[in-house]
Design a protein around this motif. Structure first.
Motif, PDB file in Angstrom:
ATOM      1  N   ILE A  86      32.557  36.365  42.342  1.00 30.83           N
ATOM      2  CA  ILE A  86      33.115  37.152  41.245  1.00 30.83           C
ATOM      3  C   ILE A  86      32.925  36.415  39.924  1.00 30.83           C
ATOM      4  CG2 ILE A  86      35.233  38.164  40.334  1.00 30.83           C
ATOM      5  CD1 ILE A  86      36.180  38.568  43.209  1.00 30.83           C
ATOM      6  N   THR A  87      33.197  35.102  39.957  1.00 27.32           N
ATOM      7  CA  THR A  87      33.001  34.296  38.748  1.00 27.32           C
ATOM      8  C   THR A  87      31.559  34.427  38.238  1.00 27.32           C
ATOM      9  OG1 THR A  87      34.627  32.722  39.538  1.00 27.32           O
ATOM     10  CG2 THR A  87      33.145  31.950  37.840  1.00 27.32           C
ATOM     11  N   HIS A  88      30.631  34.351  39.168  1.00 24.40           N
ATOM     12  CA  HIS A  88      29.226  34.469  38.792  1.00 24.40           C
ATOM     13  C   HIS A  88      28.937  35.824  38.150  1.00 24.40           C
ATOM     14  CE1 HIS A  88      24.993  33.576  38.914  1.00 24.40           C
ATOM     15  NE2 HIS A  88      24.783  34.761  39.457  1.00 24.40           N
ATOM     16  N   THR A  89      29.471  36.894  38.738  1.00 25.41           N
ATOM     17  CA  THR A  89      29.283  38.231  38.173  1.00 25.41           C
ATOM     18  C   THR A  89      29.823  38.310  36.748  1.00 25.41           C
ATOM     19  OG1 THR A  89      29.555  39.173  40.383  1.00 25.41           O
ATOM     20  CG2 THR A  89      29.781  40.678  38.520  1.00 25.41           C
ATOM     21  N   ILE A  90      31.033  37.759  36.548  1.00 19.33           N
ATOM     22  CA  ILE A  90      31.613  37.790  35.205  1.00 19.33           C
ATOM     23  C   ILE A  90      30.673  37.093  34.215  1.00 19.33           C
ATOM     24  CG2 ILE A  90      33.526  36.961  33.779  1.00 19.33           C
ATOM     25  CD1 ILE A  90      35.331  37.200  36.239  1.00 19.33           C
ATOM     26  N   LYS A  91      30.192  35.919  34.616  1.00 24.04           N
ATOM     27  CA  LYS A  91      29.303  35.145  33.748  1.00 24.04           C
ATOM     28  C   LYS A  91      28.101  35.981  33.328  1.00 24.04           C
ATOM     29  CE  LYS A  91      27.491  31.490  35.632  1.00 24.04           C
ATOM     30  NZ  LYS A  91      27.591  30.281  36.488  1.00 24.04           N
ATOM     31  N   GLN A  92      27.453  36.595  34.301  1.00 27.64           N
ATOM     32  CA  GLN A  92      26.275  37.427  34.007  1.00 27.64           C
ATOM     33  C   GLN A  92      26.634  38.573  33.067  1.00 27.64           C
ATOM     34  OE1 GLN A  92      23.185  36.840  34.997  1.00 27.64           O
ATOM     35  NE2 GLN A  92      23.766  35.058  36.220  1.00 27.64           N
ATOM     36  N   ASN A  93      27.713  39.304  33.371  1.00 26.45           N
ATOM     37  CA  ASN A  93      28.113  40.463  32.578  1.00 26.45           C
ATOM     38  C   ASN A  93      28.432  40.084  31.135  1.00 26.45           C
ATOM     39  OD1 ASN A  93      29.902  42.307  35.194  1.00 26.45           O
ATOM     40  ND2 ASN A  93      27.721  42.029  34.821  1.00 26.45           N
ATOM     41  N   VAL A  94      29.162  38.982  30.995  1.00 26.10           N
ATOM     42  CA  VAL A  94      29.587  38.581  29.656  1.00 26.10           C
ATOM     43  C   VAL A  94      28.380  38.218  28.806  1.00 26.10           C
ATOM     44  CG1 VAL A  94      30.779  36.740  28.422  1.00 26.10           C
ATOM     45  CG2 VAL A  94      31.914  37.915  30.307  1.00 26.10           C
ATOM     46  N   TYR A  95      27.449  37.470  29.402  1.00 26.62           N
ATOM     47  CA  TYR A  95      26.247  37.113  28.641  1.00 26.62           C
ATOM     48  C   TYR A  95      25.423  38.353  28.296  1.00 26.62           C
ATOM     49  CZ  TYR A  95      26.680  32.053  28.614  1.00 26.62           C
ATOM     50  OH  TYR A  95      27.097  30.785  28.338  1.00 26.62           O
ATOM     51  N   GLU A  96      25.344  39.290  29.225  1.00 21.34           N
ATOM     52  CA  GLU A  96      24.581  40.508  28.938  1.00 21.34           C
ATOM     53  C   GLU A  96      25.233  41.323  27.831  1.00 21.34           C
ATOM     54  OE1 GLU A  96      22.814  42.607  32.249  1.00 21.34           O
ATOM     55  OE2 GLU A  96      23.431  44.526  31.414  1.00 21.34           O
TER      56      GLU A  96
END
Lengths: 308, 308, 308, 308, 308
Positions: free
Chosen positions: A278-288
């Motif tokens: 989940i942490t990884h998903t957040i990271k990707q989404n926020v950067y996008e």
């Protein structure tokens, strides 16, 4: 967490039984009980030719009602924790995305520095929270941290709190500098607040297991119940009774152990929540969403400490 | 509260049985019932050679269903109180942290006096609330209180309310003086409000036990049930029946007493919430977030009145 | 409401049995059923020497399952109402305190008139709501009401609504006059709104009992169940069976009547909520927070219509 | 909805049995089953002198457990819908009152035109929503509608939405014209939003019954269960068994049909919510709060389609 | 989803049994179990004339209690997911309507371009979310998309997030340009936030099935239970016992499979939520509220992959 497709292939899932640590433990305990009961039956009926007192099944039903009350309570409260943990992390996902979206809409498109600062801090908050829940923050997991920040972070007892405060301080500074408006401040504030709320809720779930009395009482009850079961089933059934005792024991111990497994859902048990993913998903989404390219780190592989 | 690790070592937990006051009481009552039943059995079968009317097990199952309805209700409502109490204090933690973070972001870094005032008042609110829930505020527990304030505090009937009002008054003064903006006022207000909400919710939990009728009815029912149990189990089983009666009584009395223990979760019972520790955590976090050094007091050791 | 200490003295509570009106009624009905059954048993076995058809216990268990579904549903929905009523009034306490605190922080310390107006109106809202829920507002209960206001109040069909509107109107006037700011208006508004929400929620609980079908069905079911019980228990047990029937009837009727007692929690029944006391607490707190001295009225003694 | 007083007169309520359509249907089905079973018993035992296979009661208990799971699920989910519907309409009451109160406080006392516009539109929203949930808006039910508006309303597929939008548009116009402030706009907006939320929630409840599989499965199960009951009860009990089968069937069919009755709570069934009366109450309250006299329409008498 | 009228025609619904894929599967498995049991019975009793060990029914009741705990848990948690999914989409409906209404009230009536932009983007968010939940966005489903946008959309990993961000960016631009006010920004923001919240909640439901241990344990338990059932029912009942085993198996497998069907409610199963229809409704409502004509697309027909 074991990710599985709820695919309706009955046998395939039963087949995966041994991938779960808890399942192994349940089966192992059941086998031990079976071995013990076989021995008792052999000694009592085969060697000493004794007649056991016989307790009729009705009594077990009566005692079983109380046990079922306790097991229902145990299962529900454990599952509620697990599901609340999941909801809190789902909340965190939504909140970080919304926060990134609001900052994206309010910050000038050219202000890449602020955008990078925000993206890194939101992602780091999640990473720090994950580590915090798993027993202590490793600073090396954080991304885009300067040496100076790393030193500062090392002195903090509650790192997620500090990172969230940095976000709010930065927003306030921008408001004072006129880069963001008062309305932006009002819009952004609930989302830094939610960072604290999620962190606090996860700590609460982690630190507050079911009251000790219930835990110990249930174990005591299952132990006592198993100890009197032979008087109900061995006299009439013999070795078939051993099988039935194993089945009943399997039923009760299974519910208890599965509840224990999911009641603290932030660890690395087989059924714990995939908060690393989940942490990884957040990271990707926020950067996008903030349109500042993708973070450099590779996707961390979630480990399962006790499986395989 | 007994903090324990949900560590899956079955025997270790059963071993700790006697550390819980409620468990001691349950075991003691069960032993008394056992002693009484043994005496009755001895008199009836051994001395007077009487034949007891026999009630078949089916009847007990029927009565057991009603009892289980009541016990499920009792357990759930007691646990809901306990868990809501925990959630409210978790809320308080999140709220105090967020309040501190917002004040940290809005107050000038150099305004140490305001920061100290806020940190001390937030911490004191929690201490006062803890004491208020445990039967009366001891003013000596509060931190950084001037003699003048101590006198003022002594005149208040509801001290937590007054301390929370002081925080809001102080914020309003800063807004009027132009040190904080209207947006800050709007951002900070929900958090002083939450202080009142948590205090009110805890008072509600503390002051509203389960309706009296249910309490007395359940006790009456368990007593009556135990009184007719001998007619079901002694005629056929004799001394083995005494053991079964003890087990059944143990089951019912245990659920009732454990529910009584956790239904008022703010005291110093063995399973009550560790609100002293939580208060201490809040104090530390607030001082760290407002960056005004650590409060001088040592960590108060939570006492358990009835254990050990 | 009977306030009791959940003090773990088993016998003391059973001892207080007769203080509850519902308990009296349950015991009385049970005695009547017992008398009737004794007569039937006497006539059937003693006088006419008839043999009753015998229905085996298994059938009663089966019917008992359905009954238990209904009783669980009944108990839970009644308790939920009671507890929601309590939460709403707890809400009202928190809300009135917060409202008073916000007004205290925003109004000039010297503006005693406004402070007195607000304190009296908040207190009167609660008093009017209490009376409204108990069947009609008695204007003499209100405090600090001028003769003119009393006349005006008499013309309103929904007095609590009107008093709450007066508070909001007064705040708006102060905003227009520049005595309060727009931020104050935004901060205060949720609290006048909550006054309406609490009033509406209490009316909803009061006016919407469990659907009529369920109510009548459950009574029908218990009656029918009791009527066939003799066929199960009298043939074999005789007068002992009468005792068992009384016990089973006691169990079912008790759960039904206790649910009826608490499902409308705003009256003056023995287990209803102490909303008179809560109103008094709010009055005291509001006057203390707004620092305008204490209201003159003595504490009203809560009456219990049907007890003692 | 049948309004009844939960008055504790046992017999009076049982007496009203036949006023409920569902109760009639339950009793009728039970009588049919009784007639069929009597015929079967007569044919089997009286005419053909056959011996039926006998299934022991334990099997029925086992099957009864599964049935009870389904019936608990059915009852709870149906009641949750009913109660959520009630809460939504309670919400609507609170919301309309608060909206009227806010407008009353913000609009000049002399601006009768705006007040009348607002009062009529709030009332019309509720009327339109009620009709919308009952299968199509009749424009003649609305109050104070000009011919022009009537034509416009006729073209809209979702009239409640449109009326709510008109309120918000009117508020925005007043803000632009300076008659209301930005703070008023922020205060009023949550209440037009709640109009949409209530409408959406009621549509959701109305359009989403329990999943089809559960519905059909439960009916299938009850039918099959009733079909095998004779094998359990007729062999030993004969005509008494017919009575028992009727009682058991009555129990299961009753819970199923009552759940069906309340699961869609916006119609005109006997236990459906009195949303016509609630609409009337809102109308009265809103006109009283905005001080624009009472609406001219007489109170509409709520009709019950299937009763009497 | 099968839309059905809860019309109280008992037989009609049972008649529709075969329209449900899950029902087919349940019936098929039950028939297989029946065939197997018939074979076993034939071999054991007819061919080899063996005597099976007999396990008494009480044991099955005891094991049935544990099974019922698990099945209640399974049913409730699956239904909660299904109902939460429905509530989230209901939320989305309300939110999109409110968002459209607020934009309608704030945007100048003549600014058709902005209105069309907003209507298309709100509708596209819902379409993209629907596709996202069903395994990948097909860009051709979106409405009013320019070729340029289509290319941009193709590069995004999380399209719903991006579309929602575009709405907020557009609102912010209008605020900066003075076309909308700060109050509008504050009013509109919660609704773009809700878009993220709904998307996140649906992803959570979709990606987090019941913990794997529970899933596999329940299947294991039902399998084992069915395997020992012959020992309880065949010895005494023979071919009638085969029928009973089928009935019991039907009961347990039915509850398990129905729970599996609804636990992931966003697919195209027979009982899954009609999110395609809901999306269509939102599209229509939003275009009507913003008064920009109707969208050109025909109503998409919801497909059911596995039915008919």
């Amino acid at each position: 967490m074991i990710i599985y497709e709820s695919n309706r292939n009955w046998l395939r899932d039963v087949n995966h039984l041994y991938r779960s640590y808890t399942m192994q433990k349940i089966v192992r305990s059941t086998l031990w009980v079976g071995a013990g009961m076989t021995l008792i039956n052999f000694l009592v009926h085969g060697v000493f030719k004794l007649t056991l007192w016989r307790i009729e099944t009705g009594t077990f039903s009566l005692l079983g009602i109380v046990l079922s009350i306790l097991l229902v309570f145990r299962t529900n409260s454990a599952y509620d924790r697990w599901w609340e943990g999941r909801r809190q992390w789902g909340n965190l996902v939504n909140n970080c995305r919304t926060l990134a979206m609001l900052l994206h809409a309010s910050l000038p498109e050219s202000d890449l520095e602020s955008r990078r600062f925000m993206a890194a801090h939101i992602a780091n908050f999640c990473i720090a929270l994950k580590e915090h829940l798993r027993g202590g923050v490793k600073l090396t997991e954080l991304i885009h941290v300067t040496a100076e920040e790393r030193d500062l972070y090392g002195t903090k007892t509650h790192l997620p709190n500090f990172i969230a405060a940095q976000i709010q301080v930065n927003v306030q500074e921008k408001v004072r500098a006129g880069e963001l408006t008062a309305a932006d401040l009002l819009n952004i504030k609930p989302h830094t607040q939610t960072l604290y709320d999620v962190a606090g809720a996860c700590e609460r779930i982690k630190k507050t297991p079911i009251p000790f009395s219930y835990n110990v009482y249930l174990k005591l009850y299952i132990s006592a119940y198993t100890l009197i079961l032979p008087f109900g089933l061995l006299p009439n059934f013999g070795y078939v009774g051993v099988g039935l005792i194993m089945f009943i024991f399997f039923a009760f111990i299974g519910i208890e152990l599965m509840a224990e497994e999911i009641e603290e859902p932030f660890g690395l048990d087989c059924n714990d929540l995939p908060i690393g993913d989940i942490t990884h998903t957040i990271k990707q989404n926020v950067y996008e969403l903030l349109e500042v390219g993708h973070p450099e780190e590779p996707k961390p592989k979630e480990l399962y400490q006790k499986v395989f």
